[in-house]
Scaffold this active site. Structure first.
Site, PDB file in Angstrom:
ATOM      1  CG  HIS A  56      14.911  21.985 -15.186  1.00  0.00           C
ATOM      2  ND1 HIS A  56      14.526  20.876 -14.485  1.00  0.00           N
ATOM      3  CD2 HIS A  56      14.062  22.968 -14.791  1.00  0.00           C
ATOM      4  CE1 HIS A  56      13.515  21.164 -13.700  1.00  0.00           C
ATOM      5  NE2 HIS A  56      13.217  22.447 -13.866  1.00  0.00           N
ATOM      6  CG  LEU A  59      13.877  31.298 -20.148  1.00  0.00           C
ATOM      7  CD1 LEU A  59      14.036  31.345 -21.667  1.00  0.00           C
ATOM      8  CD2 LEU A  59      15.080  31.910 -19.457  1.00  0.00           C
ATOM      9  CG  ASP A 150      10.030  21.447 -13.374  1.00  0.00           C
ATOM     10  OD1 ASP A 150      10.373  20.487 -12.670  1.00  0.00           O
ATOM     11  OD2 ASP A 150      10.399  22.616 -13.149  1.00  0.00           O
ATOM     12  CG  HIS A 177       8.279  18.255 -10.379  1.00  0.00           C
ATOM     13  ND1 HIS A 177       8.964  19.430 -10.155  1.00  0.00           N
ATOM     14  CD2 HIS A 177       7.703  17.924  -9.186  1.00  0.00           C
ATOM     15  CE1 HIS A 177       8.808  19.779  -8.895  1.00  0.00           C
ATOM     16  NE2 HIS A 177       8.045  18.884  -8.281  1.00  0.00           N
ATOM     17  CG  ASP A 303      14.729  23.750 -11.008  1.00  0.00           C
ATOM     18  OD1 ASP A 303      13.919  24.363 -11.735  1.00  0.00           O
ATOM     19  OD2 ASP A 303      14.400  23.201  -9.942  1.00  0.00           O
ATOM     20  CG  HIS A 307      10.728  32.997  -7.224  1.00  0.00           C
ATOM     21  ND1 HIS A 307       9.497  32.720  -7.768  1.00  0.00           N
ATOM     22  CD2 HIS A 307      11.313  31.793  -6.974  1.00  0.00           C
ATOM     23  CE1 HIS A 307       9.340  31.403  -7.857  1.00  0.00           C
ATOM     24  NE2 HIS A 307      10.422  30.823  -7.391  1.00  0.00           N
TER      25      HIS A 307
END
EC number: 3.5.2.3
Length: 428
Positions: A56, A59, A150, A177, A303, A307
């Site tokens: 998970h 990219l 997801d 999800h 996960d 950002h």
């Protein structure tokens, strides 16, 4: 072909052994090994694991290269001890066609730092209305076996059933999800005492648990495989445990941050702690650790959600959800699971390599450390202690919840098919 001799490492935390790598393969495992011309890695006191596999990872490429690229993400993965990652489909454009997943697959091949297996979207555009080209993505060069929307829940039960039925044809799995959207409208953090005191919209546990309950029943009904992404509540643990007791083919993952952090951190209003699903209570954290230890939860998945600075360094309500995790995952697992006595290093190898490779059908990964196997390996110094500094990250983004926190363990070497991608803690 080059040779590497790893000398004196504790294989899966057991007895110290030497491992000789010849080309892309483990040639021999034993004691007192030698090889003329081999590069020698002195590994006394270090733990040798099969290369880690993350089921998970985000990219971001194509479309959000300001957050991460396949190259920077795989460099981060290698730094964290990973030799294979599964790239989530919520890119721009969405990875819902053979063309997009093949693009991601090709970029992974070009990066050279770890293998990249694209995850295909379940529905067109992640909109939850129409099944994406599941068969075409599986038949493509990328050979997609895992499908997920997801970031969004496949909340339509009919669509979810059809997806579960469709992937049976090629032994695929749908990774859900679990978030009932109508129960989380305006939600900002875990629903509970802290959300009430802070006046932030609550994200109830039942929003996750109700979807998991529905989906394990659907999987049982159609005899298919379902995987639960980033499970986060004690109630979800009990549902998965019940489903497994019935023989339902369900697997589940937990993130490192849900094993360590709680919703009390949100009192700081620091958006670095804003994540989906949200940080939960101490009770939930302890239940997740116990479930990972007893096998109810099958794997640890990062996960990894990078950002750019401007998307996190703002007021809480406007901030993006997510944390980077590839470069700190193993350290968090060491702290929460190994140093607490809940897992030994062989258990870590299972939860972070063997099991995720098995669920995702990752060829050549999650294999035993023995002669004849692919040389995908990770060396860890468990005695190391260091303070997390995001400036040291290989990831393009810096949104880590661990900045300034001391964590144990350090990946000293990562080896992908006999070639070192990390040497002495630095990217090769």
């Amino acid at each position: 072909m080059s040779k590497i001799l790893i000398r004196g490492a504790q294989v899966l935390g057991g007895e110290a052994q030497d491992v000789l790598i010849d080309g892309e393969t483990i040639a021999e495992v034993g004691t007192g090994l030698s090889a003329e011309g081999a590069t020698v890695i002195e590994a006394e006191g270090q733990i040798l694991l099969p290369g880690l596999v993350d089921l998970h990872t985000h990219l971001r490429e194509p479309g959000r290269e300001d957050s991460e690229t396949v190259l920077t993400g795989t460099r981060a993965a290698a730094s964290g001890g990973y030799t294979a990652v599964f790239a989530m489909a919520n890119t721009h454009p969405v990875a819902d066609t053979a063309g997009v997943v093949e693009q991601v697959y090709r970029l992974g091949k070009e990066s050279g730092y770890c293998d990249v297996q694209p995850i295909g979207a379940v529905t067109v555009g992640l909109e939850g209305k129409k099944l994406a080209e599941l068969g075409a993505m599986h038949d493509s060069a990328a050979g997609v076996t895992v499908f997920s929307d997801d970031g969004k829940c496949v909340d339509d039960a009919v669509i979810m059933r059809r997806a579960l039925e469709y992937v049976k044809a090629f032994d695929g799995v749908v990774a859900q999800h679990a978030q009932e959207p109508r129960l989380t409208e305006g939600a900002q953090m875990n629903e509970g005492i802290v959300s009430a005191e802070l006046g932030l919209g609550g994200w109830p546990a039942v929003a996750e648990e109700s979807i998991i309950a529905r989906d394990v029943l659907l999987a049982e009904h159609v005899s298919s495989r379902v995987h639960i992404c980033h499970l986060s509540t004690a109630g979800s643990v009990e549902i998965v445990r019940w489903a497994k007791s019935r023989g339902i083919d369900v697997t589940a993952e937990v993130t490192p941050h849900h094993l360590l952090l709680t919703d009390e951190l949100v009192r700081s209003y620091n958006p670095v702690y804003k994540v989906n699903p949200p940080l939960r209570t101490e009770k939930d954290v302890l239940a997740l650790r116990e479930a990972l230890a007893d096998g109810t939860i099958d794997i640890v998945a990062t996960d990894h959600a990078p950002h750019p600075h401007e998307d996190k360094d703002c007021e809480w309500a406007a901030a993006a959800m997510g944390m980077v995790g590839l470069e700190t995952a193993l350290s968090v697992v060491q702290q929460t699971m190994v140093e607490t006595g809940l897992l030994d290093w062989a258990g870590v190898a299972d939860r972070m390599s063997f099991a995720p490779a098995r669920i995702g059908r990752a060829k050549g990964h999650g294999r035993p450390v023995s002669a004849g196997e692919p040389a995908n390996l990770t060396l860890v110094d468990p005695a190391y202690r260091g303070v997390v500094d995001p400036a040291d990250f290989a990831s393009r983004s810096r949104n880590t919840p661990y900045e300034g926190r001391e964590l144990p363990g350090r990946v000293t070497h990562t080896i992908l098919r006999g070639r070192a991608t990390v040497v002495d803690g630095k990217l090769a």
